[in-house]
Scaffold this active site. Structure first.
Site, PDB file in Angstrom:
ATOM      1  N   HIS A 245       0.827  -1.226   0.000  1.00 32.78           N
ATOM      2  CA  HIS A 245       0.000   0.000   0.000  1.00 32.78           C
ATOM      3  C   HIS A 245       0.850   1.259   0.000  1.00 32.78           C
ATOM      4  O   HIS A 245       1.895   1.323   0.640  1.00 32.78           O
ATOM      5  CB  HIS A 245      -1.073  -0.012   1.084  1.00 32.78           C
ATOM      6  CG  HIS A 245      -0.627   0.089   2.511  1.00 32.78           C
ATOM      7  ND1 HIS A 245      -0.430   1.296   3.157  1.00 32.78           N
ATOM      8  CD2 HIS A 245      -0.387  -0.863   3.439  1.00 32.78           C
ATOM      9  CE1 HIS A 245      -0.091   1.067   4.411  1.00 32.78           C
ATOM     10  NE2 HIS A 245      -0.041  -0.225   4.625  1.00 32.78           N
ATOM     11  N   ASP A 257       5.646   1.341   7.224  1.00 31.46           N
ATOM     12  CA  ASP A 257       4.231   1.033   6.930  1.00 31.46           C
ATOM     13  C   ASP A 257       3.657   2.055   5.956  1.00 31.46           C
ATOM     14  O   ASP A 257       3.152   3.062   6.368  1.00 31.46           O
ATOM     15  CB  ASP A 257       3.430   1.039   8.233  1.00 31.46           C
ATOM     16  CG  ASP A 257       1.966   0.724   8.016  1.00 31.46           C
ATOM     17  OD1 ASP A 257       1.612   0.215   6.937  1.00 31.46           O
ATOM     18  OD2 ASP A 257       1.171   1.011   8.938  1.00 31.46           O
ATOM     19  N   GLU A 289      -5.323   1.829   2.141  1.00 34.87           N
ATOM     20  CA  GLU A 289      -5.278   0.645   3.010  1.00 34.87           C
ATOM     21  C   GLU A 289      -5.632   1.031   4.433  1.00 34.87           C
ATOM     22  O   GLU A 289      -6.356   0.323   5.127  1.00 34.87           O
ATOM     23  CB  GLU A 289      -3.879   0.010   2.972  1.00 34.87           C
ATOM     24  CG  GLU A 289      -3.802  -1.371   3.627  1.00 34.87           C
ATOM     25  CD  GLU A 289      -3.547  -1.373   5.132  1.00 34.87           C
ATOM     26  OE1 GLU A 289      -3.651  -2.440   5.751  1.00 34.87           O
ATOM     27  OE2 GLU A 289      -3.271  -0.305   5.707  1.00 34.87           O
ATOM     28  N   ASP A 318       3.288  -5.804   3.504  1.00 34.19           N
ATOM     29  CA  ASP A 318       2.904  -4.640   4.286  1.00 34.19           C
ATOM     30  C   ASP A 318       3.758  -4.647   5.560  1.00 34.19           C
ATOM     31  O   ASP A 318       3.474  -5.399   6.486  1.00 34.19           O
ATOM     32  CB  ASP A 318       1.409  -4.731   4.622  1.00 34.19           C
ATOM     33  CG  ASP A 318       0.897  -3.490   5.329  1.00 34.19           C
ATOM     34  OD1 ASP A 318       1.697  -2.571   5.588  1.00 34.19           O
ATOM     35  OD2 ASP A 318      -0.324  -3.443   5.627  1.00 34.19           O
ATOM     36  N   HIS A 416       2.592   3.666  12.968  1.00 33.45           N
ATOM     37  CA  HIS A 416       1.544   4.694  12.873  1.00 33.45           C
ATOM     38  C   HIS A 416       1.921   5.985  13.596  1.00 33.45           C
ATOM     39  O   HIS A 416       1.045   6.699  14.083  1.00 33.45           O
ATOM     40  CB  HIS A 416       0.191   4.161  13.369  1.00 33.45           C
ATOM     41  CG  HIS A 416      -0.458   3.240  12.375  1.00 33.45           C
ATOM     42  ND1 HIS A 416      -1.709   2.690  12.557  1.00 33.45           N
ATOM     43  CD2 HIS A 416      -0.025   2.778  11.168  1.00 33.45           C
ATOM     44  CE1 HIS A 416      -2.012   1.926  11.506  1.00 33.45           C
ATOM     45  NE2 HIS A 416      -0.999   1.973  10.656  1.00 33.45           N
TER      46      HIS A 416
HETATM   47  N1  PHE Z   1      -2.131  -3.505   7.787  1.00 29.78           N
HETATM   48  C1  PHE Z   1      -1.578  -2.981   9.005  1.00 29.78           C
HETATM   49  C2  PHE Z   1      -1.367  -1.485   8.817  1.00 29.78           C
HETATM   50  O1  PHE Z   1      -1.086  -1.034   7.751  1.00 29.78           O
HETATM   51  C3  PHE Z   1      -0.293  -3.590   9.408  1.00 29.78           C
HETATM   52  C4  PHE Z   1      -0.286  -5.072   9.344  1.00 29.78           C
HETATM   53  C5  PHE Z   1       0.242  -5.713   8.248  1.00 29.78           C
HETATM   54  C6  PHE Z   1      -0.808  -5.824  10.379  1.00 29.78           C
HETATM   55  C7  PHE Z   1       0.232  -7.099   8.163  1.00 29.78           C
HETATM   56  C8  PHE Z   1      -0.805  -7.213  10.321  1.00 29.78           C
HETATM   57  C9  PHE Z   1      -0.287  -7.845   9.201  1.00 29.78           C
HETATM   58  O2  PHE Z   1      -1.479  -0.748   9.715  1.00 29.78           O
HETATM   59 ZN    ZN Z   2      -0.778   1.045   8.915  1.00 26.12          ZN
HETATM   60 ZN    ZN Z   3       0.284  -1.171   6.420  1.00 33.02          ZN
END
Ligand code: PHE
Ligand code: ZN
Ligand code: ZN
Length: 485
Positions: A245, A257, A289, A318, A416
């Site tokens: 993403h 992330d 995402e 991710d 985050h």
């Molecule tokens: N998708 C979550 C995010 O972007 C992070 C994540 C990725 C959590 C893969 C678990 C497995 O915040």
């Molecule tokens: Zn995230």
């Molecule tokens: Zn993520």
């Protein structure tokens, strides 16, 4: 065959070794730095959907991919509601400055009023006493989405909501993109467990606590794009898809992330263009995402059935450079978490297990719980997999033994947060997982031998939710060992 003659005559057939060798720490870091630069060029220092830092990311990916002259590249437009900016202007408790986090999609508001304790976990309308009306609802985190709590507080007439953590420390979170069927959100902020339970104790002990909450957010209808790149060559009937993403949360530039996944798959896309392939490959760079898998959901929902059936497998990346990392593989066979993917998912998991074993590395499993962009693919029966190095979860003692790093600390302490920039990356891990992507792309773009045929009778999996919330994710993402080396 035409494609082979046109594009492949001077190029060697891809191999796993060659494609892995093309992935370097230097290039991965340069890509991550580029994404940070996009974010930091603007006041918001973010790549949240709709922000200039995110749009620059999208146009850069399109340019980079088009320049290779190896892919059909397109932007897939979709619309959503996004919080473009938001800040807590004032947060005072009994006249003294207090520290809190702004929950994403919070309403704007400016109020000075008493805190009123909400019963239980604030997941039912009946938890909200009449006294919250006109005042500030004080609610524990847990059991249901933050968005439900904020909407129920609003329905009960609260002017604002404070949600306190149910584990030590503070937290960031999202209410989820509005509208919410239960009603409008109120101004909503998070505080730590220590602070929140302290307020509850004082109030139940008979004290009055008055807070001032002045929050300003800008929530707008937003246009954004997925970037799609499909090889011109290769068999389009036996395609590999993979994705990452492009967007961050509002709080920061999102370099682990998911700048790491974005740059990881981009570097593999660049390297792949030097080679001939037998099977087509689609790279998907998903937007939104963080707002609930919006881009990948849109892509899958608009994929004609015949094209969906052409995808033999989907790989998701991710967060692949977490500083306090684990080497985790999505649990495609369900052996660790009892949630398995469609046939083929177990083979993908086994592929990555072999990869880490060959690289002399330990590995573990991560739940296939729909928390990232593979969710929509699983829902329509496309076998999926991928790797992950960890988010907010604390490293266990066992994991510290297997992977090094520090137990009791988050796998990504900057998850985050504003500090998720290039200094947050573990470059060795980035390279290891970048090469894992290369190995998988080289292998499946060469042959699907030993891989099950697609069963195109669509199986709806009730365990996968297309919309995620921070709260639900927190509860559903427990990792467990055994470690498999
Ligand atoms: N998708 C979550 C995010 O972007 C992070 C994540 C990725 C959590 C893969 C678990 C497995 O915040
Ligand atoms: Zn995230
Ligand atoms: Zn993520």
């Amino acid at each position: 065959m035409l494609a082979r003659r046109q594009y492949g005559s001077q190029k060697p057939l891809v191999t796993s070794e060659a494609l892995q060798a093309d992935i370097t720490q230097e290039n991965l870091l340069a890509g991550a730095q580029q994404l940070e630069d996009f974010a930091y060029a603007y006041e918001g220092r973010t790549r949240i959907i709709g922000s200039p830092g995110h749009n620059d990311t999208i146009y850069w990916l399109k340019d980079e991919l088009e320049a290779l002259d190896y892919y059909d590249v397109s932007l897939q437009n979709f619309f959503t509601v996004a919080m473009i900016s938001g800040q807590i202007n004032t947060f005072l408790v009994n006249g003294v400055n207090a520290s809190g986090g702004l929950l994403e999609y919070s309403a704007s508001g400016n109020v000075t009023a008493p805190l009123v304790v909400v019963a239980n976990l604030g997941c039912n309308a009946t938890d909200y006493p009449a006294a919250v009306s006109g005042n500030i609802a004080l609610i524990s985190r847990g059991s249901c989405e933050f968005g439900l709590k904020s909407a129920l507080a609003g329905n009960a007439g609260a002017a604002a909501a404070i949600i306190y953590n149910n584990a030590p420390g503070g937290f960031n979170g999202t209410l989820g993109a509005p509208p919410r069927p239960e009603g409008d959100y109120v101004a909503s902020i998070s505080v730590s467990q220590e602070v929140g339970t302290g307020y509850v104790e004082s109030i139940t002990g008979g004290a009055n606590i008055t807070a001032t909450i002045d929050v300003l957010t800008d929530i707008q209808n937003t246009s954004t794009y997925n970037v799609l790149a499909t090889t011109k060559g290769g068999d389009q009937n036996n395609k590999l898809a993979l994705g990452a993403h492009t967007d961050s949360v509002l709080a920061g530039p999102g370099i682990n992330d998911d700048g790491s996944g974005t740059v990881g798959i981009l570097e593999v896309a660049k390297a792949l263009s030097k080679y001939e392939i037998n099977n087509a490959v689609t790279f998907g760079f998903w937007a939104g995402e963080e707002e609930g898998l919006l881009g990948s959901t849109y892509y899958v929902a608009n994929l004609p059935a015949n094209e969906s059936a052409q995808i033999r497998g989907y790989l998701n990346f991710d967060m692949i450079a977490s500083p306090n990392y684990v080497h985790a593989i999505y649990d495609g066979d369900g052996s660790a978490f009892n949630i398995s993917g469609p046939p083929g998912s177990a083979e993908i998991e086994a592929f990555f297990e072999n990869y880490f074993t060959s690289a002399g590395q330990n590995f573990t499993a991560t739940a296939f719980d729909g928390r990232s962009d593979y969710g929509p693919f699983l829902e329509v029966g496309i076998p999926s997999g991928g790797t992950f190095t960890g988010a907010e979860e604390l490293k266990t003692e066992e994991e510290a033994v297997a992977f090094g790093g520090e137990a009791g600390i988050a796998l990504d302490p900057c998850y985050h947060s504003a500090c998720d920039n290039v200094t947050n990356l573990d470059l060795g891990t980035f390279e290891l997982h970048g090469k894992a992507i290369a190995a998988a792309v080289a292998t499946y773009s060469t042959s699907w031998e030993g891989f099950p045929a697609r069963n195109t009778t669509v199986l709806r999996r009730s365990v996968v939710k297309a919309r995620k919330t921070h709260q639900a994710r927190h509860h559903r993402s427990r990792r467990s060992l055994p470690l498999l080396k």
